[in-house]
Design a protein around this motif. Structure first.
Motif, PDB file in Angstrom:
ATOM      1  N   ALA A 116       0.798  -1.422   0.376  1.00 43.49           N
ATOM      2  CA  ALA A 116      -0.054  -0.348  -0.164  1.00 43.49           C
ATOM      3  C   ALA A 116       1.067   0.960   0.478  1.00 43.49           C
ATOM      4  O   ALA A 116      -0.115   2.000  -0.333  1.00 43.49           O
ATOM      5  CB  ALA A 116      -0.660  -0.379   1.330  1.00 43.49           C
ATOM      6  N   HIS A 117       2.473   1.461  -0.034  1.00 50.99           N
ATOM      7  CA  HIS A 117       3.077   2.848   0.527  1.00 50.99           C
ATOM      8  C   HIS A 117       4.571   2.196  -0.177  1.00 50.99           C
ATOM      9  O   HIS A 117       4.934   1.422   0.452  1.00 50.99           O
ATOM     10  CB  HIS A 117       3.164   2.512   2.019  1.00 50.99           C
ATOM     11  N   THR A 118       4.689   2.624  -1.500  1.00 52.43           N
ATOM     12  CA  THR A 118       5.874   2.780  -2.360  1.00 52.43           C
ATOM     13  C   THR A 118       6.275   3.795  -3.074  1.00 52.43           C
ATOM     14  O   THR A 118       5.294   4.653  -3.328  1.00 52.43           O
ATOM     15  CB  THR A 118       5.776   1.696  -3.373  1.00 52.43           C
ATOM     16  N   HIS A 119       7.329   4.297  -2.995  1.00 54.96           N
ATOM     17  CA  HIS A 119       8.009   5.987  -3.880  1.00 54.96           C
ATOM     18  C   HIS A 119       8.595   5.235  -4.796  1.00 54.96           C
ATOM     19  O   HIS A 119      10.181   4.790  -4.499  1.00 54.96           O
ATOM     20  CB  HIS A 119       8.637   6.901  -2.467  1.00 54.96           C
ATOM     21  N   LEU A 120       8.559   5.250  -5.566  1.00 54.88           N
ATOM     22  CA  LEU A 120       9.520   4.563  -7.087  1.00 54.88           C
ATOM     23  C   LEU A 120       9.641   5.812  -7.656  1.00 54.88           C
ATOM     24  O   LEU A 120       8.843   7.199  -7.958  1.00 54.88           O
ATOM     25  CB  LEU A 120       8.410   3.704  -8.330  1.00 54.88           C
ATOM     26  N   ASP A 152       1.863   3.692  -5.538  1.00 57.27           N
ATOM     27  CA  ASP A 152       2.457   4.053  -5.417  1.00 57.27           C
ATOM     28  C   ASP A 152       2.485   6.094  -5.264  1.00 57.27           C
ATOM     29  O   ASP A 152       0.996   6.335  -5.697  1.00 57.27           O
ATOM     30  CB  ASP A 152       3.340   4.647  -6.352  1.00 57.27           C
ATOM     31  N   PHE A 153       3.105   6.377  -4.922  1.00 58.66           N
ATOM     32  CA  PHE A 153       3.099   8.351  -4.442  1.00 58.66           C
ATOM     33  C   PHE A 153       3.066   8.625  -5.528  1.00 58.66           C
ATOM     34  O   PHE A 153       4.484   8.903  -6.637  1.00 58.66           O
ATOM     35  CB  PHE A 153       3.564   8.499  -3.455  1.00 58.66           C
ATOM     36  N   ALA A 154       1.966   9.241  -6.375  1.00 55.60           N
ATOM     37  CA  ALA A 154       1.845  10.051  -7.251  1.00 55.60           C
ATOM     38  C   ALA A 154       1.596  11.277  -6.788  1.00 55.60           C
ATOM     39  O   ALA A 154       0.536  12.175  -6.377  1.00 55.60           O
ATOM     40  CB  ALA A 154       0.901  10.085  -8.323  1.00 55.60           C
ATOM     41  N   THR A 207       5.588  -1.143   2.349  1.00 56.91           N
ATOM     42  CA  THR A 207       6.849  -0.770   3.025  1.00 56.91           C
ATOM     43  C   THR A 207       7.267   0.350   2.942  1.00 56.91           C
ATOM     44  O   THR A 207       8.528   0.571   3.674  1.00 56.91           O
ATOM     45  CB  THR A 207       7.839  -1.651   1.558  1.00 56.91           C
ATOM     46  N   ASP A 208       6.779   1.437   2.794  1.00 53.89           N
ATOM     47  CA  ASP A 208       7.492   2.795   2.558  1.00 53.89           C
ATOM     48  C   ASP A 208       8.516   2.470   1.575  1.00 53.89           C
ATOM     49  O   ASP A 208      10.146   3.499   1.621  1.00 53.89           O
ATOM     50  CB  ASP A 208       7.552   3.526   4.020  1.00 53.89           C
ATOM     51  N   HIS A 209       8.632   1.828   0.628  1.00 54.20           N
ATOM     52  CA  HIS A 209       9.874   1.940  -0.019  1.00 54.20           C
ATOM     53  C   HIS A 209      10.550   3.085  -0.610  1.00 54.20           C
ATOM     54  O   HIS A 209       9.967   3.409  -1.603  1.00 54.20           O
ATOM     55  CB  HIS A 209       9.993   0.099  -1.104  1.00 54.20           C
ATOM     56  N   PHE A 262      -6.070  10.497  -1.311  1.00 51.65           N
ATOM     57  CA  PHE A 262      -5.285  10.971  -1.605  1.00 51.65           C
ATOM     58  C   PHE A 262      -3.970  10.852   0.491  1.00 51.65           C
ATOM     59  O   PHE A 262      -4.546  10.354   0.771  1.00 51.65           O
ATOM     60  CB  PHE A 262      -6.376  12.355  -1.086  1.00 51.65           C
ATOM     61  N   LYS A 263      -2.650  11.466  -0.059  1.00 53.73           N
ATOM     62  CA  LYS A 263      -2.033  11.419   1.207  1.00 53.73           C
ATOM     63  C   LYS A 263      -1.866  12.959   1.236  1.00 53.73           C
ATOM     64  O   LYS A 263      -1.901  13.498   0.793  1.00 53.73           O
ATOM     65  CB  LYS A 263      -1.202  10.860   0.427  1.00 53.73           C
ATOM     66  N   VAL A 264      -2.011  12.825   2.685  1.00 52.33           N
ATOM     67  CA  VAL A 264      -1.149  14.682   2.910  1.00 52.33           C
ATOM     68  C   VAL A 264       0.235  15.303   3.996  1.00 52.33           C
ATOM     69  O   VAL A 264      -0.028  13.600   4.484  1.00 52.33           O
ATOM     70  CB  VAL A 264      -2.241  15.110   3.596  1.00 52.33           C
ATOM     71  N   VAL A 287      -0.035   6.038   7.534  1.00 49.08           N
ATOM     72  CA  VAL A 287       1.083   6.146   6.785  1.00 49.08           C
ATOM     73  C   VAL A 287       2.369   5.596   8.181  1.00 49.08           C
ATOM     74  O   VAL A 287       2.253   6.102   8.809  1.00 49.08           O
ATOM     75  CB  VAL A 287       0.878   5.984   5.895  1.00 49.08           C
ATOM     76  N   HIS A 288       2.600   4.649   7.717  1.00 47.99           N
ATOM     77  CA  HIS A 288       3.521   4.381   8.588  1.00 47.99           C
ATOM     78  C   HIS A 288       3.797   4.575   9.622  1.00 47.99           C
ATOM     79  O   HIS A 288       5.054   5.618  10.386  1.00 47.99           O
ATOM     80  CB  HIS A 288       5.276   4.480   7.608  1.00 47.99           C
ATOM     81  N   LEU A 289       3.111   4.133  10.920  1.00 45.63           N
ATOM     82  CA  LEU A 289       2.682   4.259  12.266  1.00 45.63           C
ATOM     83  C   LEU A 289       4.606   3.526  13.215  1.00 45.63           C
ATOM     84  O   LEU A 289       4.314   2.468  13.013  1.00 45.63           O
ATOM     85  CB  LEU A 289       1.967   4.072  13.090  1.00 45.63           C
TER      86      LEU A 289
HETATM   87 ZN    ZN Z   1       6.326   6.843   2.290  1.00 45.25          ZN
END
Ligand code: ZN
Ligand code: DUC
Ligand code: ZN
Length: 463
Positions: A58-62, A92-94, A310-312, A149-151, A236-238
């Motif tokens: 649920a959480h990557t930064h490619l 992924d985060f856009a 992961t927050d990869h 949406f992420k803030v 995210v990522h608590l």
């Molecule tokens: Zn992240």
């Protein structure tokens, strides 16, 4: 039928049972006892193995521009690495550009992702700007199949509390979910400067400038805004106990507050920042104390943490080295996309959690929360045949040399896992077997997510 997974134990979020799984084309078409293959069916011998849904990260930064560079894995190498660790979908985060409508943000990133991705993918939109009618385009992104949406409460692209609150309000109207990176920006800035002025510049002071209470206060504040807006919230990522306690309390009160943690917070503590290579572990939020780690595991067992992702966001060793003498110059982020499912399943194999819990956290709940239930996230008829054949007897010591991404180091180096994916299928196609990547660039597809309407902390009622 095209493929028959025979003799394995199917793991769902609620049960484990022995059955065969038939796949026709890209879908799971039959589950049952002693299914007979057709003449042309490929039979996959799963005796002694578990048959699991592919993980959904649920959480990557490619390929994300960040920290003065771009994260090392692009959509090809990142999703290749994902596939080889049993992850068959990534979110992924856009990140929006100022002045850009949300559909344009998605289109801009999809133009990069589509020709490269090896497994299926979707996006969360990182919000920067709501001005000039942009907020009205949240509904258009939802209609495109991106209802998330992420803030950020930190970084130069972080938003004010006012914008955060407005995104929460709008999310209810348009059928979206708001995710938050919660740390107190003012405190991070203050503490960072304080340690720099005191000439305390090692990686340990990355942690010291973002300690437990800096994240915990922001979690509490984020929950406060969500409660008052009436919107659901996904943290995210608590990584800290104070935030975990706040999530638990809000959920006990009946609010639709959801939390994700990451394997790095479950496995490492802040002590890694005392190591000579501590900079390689620098990510935000940083790893915390043992009490926080214990609280996260307890939250998982209670069901107050619903997902593990992961927050990869890997960076090269040479880039991490920029901050050898000044923690502010270390690009924030670590690798993990290939390690999440093996690590969580290994913890199950060792008895810390059940296999069903690992599947729930890494796959089923992600699908339920982000609008993919009915498409992915379980071994069920009608769903995409995203399947992992897991060998509980294969023990692996993780080494970057044998990972399949573009990274030149990993925080997971030397960590031993008990059990490992033997084969991975993405929509029925073999993408990994016995250490080898077998998929192809561009085979991954953008998956449309359904609008999200989470009105209670309970996920069992979700589609
Ligand atoms: Zn992240
Ligand atoms: N934290 C990281 O460590 N990297 C990417 C973005 C983030 O929030
Ligand atoms: Zn973050």
């Amino acid at each position: 039928m095209d493929k028959l997974f025979k003799g394995g134990k199917i793991v769902t979020a609620t049960s484990i049972y022995k059955a065969d799984v038939a796949v026709t084309g890209e879908k799971i078409t039959l589950i049952g006892q002693n299914i007979k293959p057709d003449a042309e069916t490929e039979v996959i011998d799963c005796r002694g193995k578990y048959v699991l849904p592919g993980a959904i990260d649920a959480h990557t930064h490619l390929a994300m521009p960040f920290g003065g560079t771009i994260s090392t894995d692009d959509y090809e190498t990142g999703t290749r690495s994902a596939a080889c660790g049993g992850t068959t979908t990534v979110f992924d985060f856009a990140l929006q550009d100022f002045g850009e409508t949300f559909p344009d943000t998605v289109k801009r990133r999809d133009a990069i992702a589509a020709p490269q991705a090896v497994v299926d993918y979707s996006f969360h939109i990182g919000v920067k700007d709501l001005s000039d009618g942009i907020e009205d385009t949240m509904k258009d992104a939802v209609a495109m199949g991106v209802p998330s949406f992420k803030v950020f409460m930190v970084y130069d692209f972080g938003v004010t509390d006012g914008i955060f609150y407005r995104v929460l309000e709008k999310s209810k109207e348009v059928g979206a979910l708001v995710a938050v990176h919660a740390e107190n920006n003012e405190m991070v800035n203050y503490l960072t400067q304080k340690y720099i002025d005191e000439k305390k510049t090692s990686a340990w002071y990355h942690y010291m400038s973002r300690p437990e209470f800096v994240e915990g206060e922001a979690d509490e504040r984020a929950i406060q805004w969500a409660k008052n807006s009436g919107a659901a919230l996904y943290i995210v990522h608590l990584a800290n106990k104070q935030g975990m306690d706040a999530v638990t309390k809000a959920r006990d009160e009946g609010y639709p507050i959801f939390a994700e943690t990451c394997p790095q917070y479950l496995h490492f503590t802040r002590d890694v920042y005392k190591r000579p290579d501590g900079r390689n572990f620098v990510c935000s939020p940083p790893m915390k104390d043992k009490a926080s780690q214990d609280a996260l595991w307890a939250g998982i067992r209670r069901g107050d943490i619903q997902t593990v992702a992961t927050d990869h966001c890997p960076f090269k060793k040479s880039e991490k080295n920029w901050g050898k003498k000044d923690f502010r110059l270390i690009p924030n982020g670590c690798a993990g996309i290939e390690n999440m499912y093996p690590y969580m399943l290994s913890e199950a194999n060792r008895g810390r959690i059940s296999f069903s819990k690992a599947v729930e956290l890494c796959s089923t709940n992600v699908a339920k929360i982000f609008g993919l239930a009915g498409k992915k996230g379980a071994i069920e008829c009608g769903l995409d045949a995203d399947i992992v054949v897991y060998d509980p007897k294969k023990n692996v010591t993780i080494t970057n040399k044998e990972m399949h991404g573009a990274t030149d180091h990993t925080v997971w180096e030397g960590v031993r896992v008990k059990g490992y994916p033997q084969a991975v299928f993405s929509r029925g196609n073999l993408v990994y077997k016995d250490g080898k990547f077998l998929g192809s660039k561009g085979a991954g597809r953008f998956v449309k997510c359904d609008p999200i309407k989470l009105t209670s902390p309970d996920l069992t009622g979700s589609k």
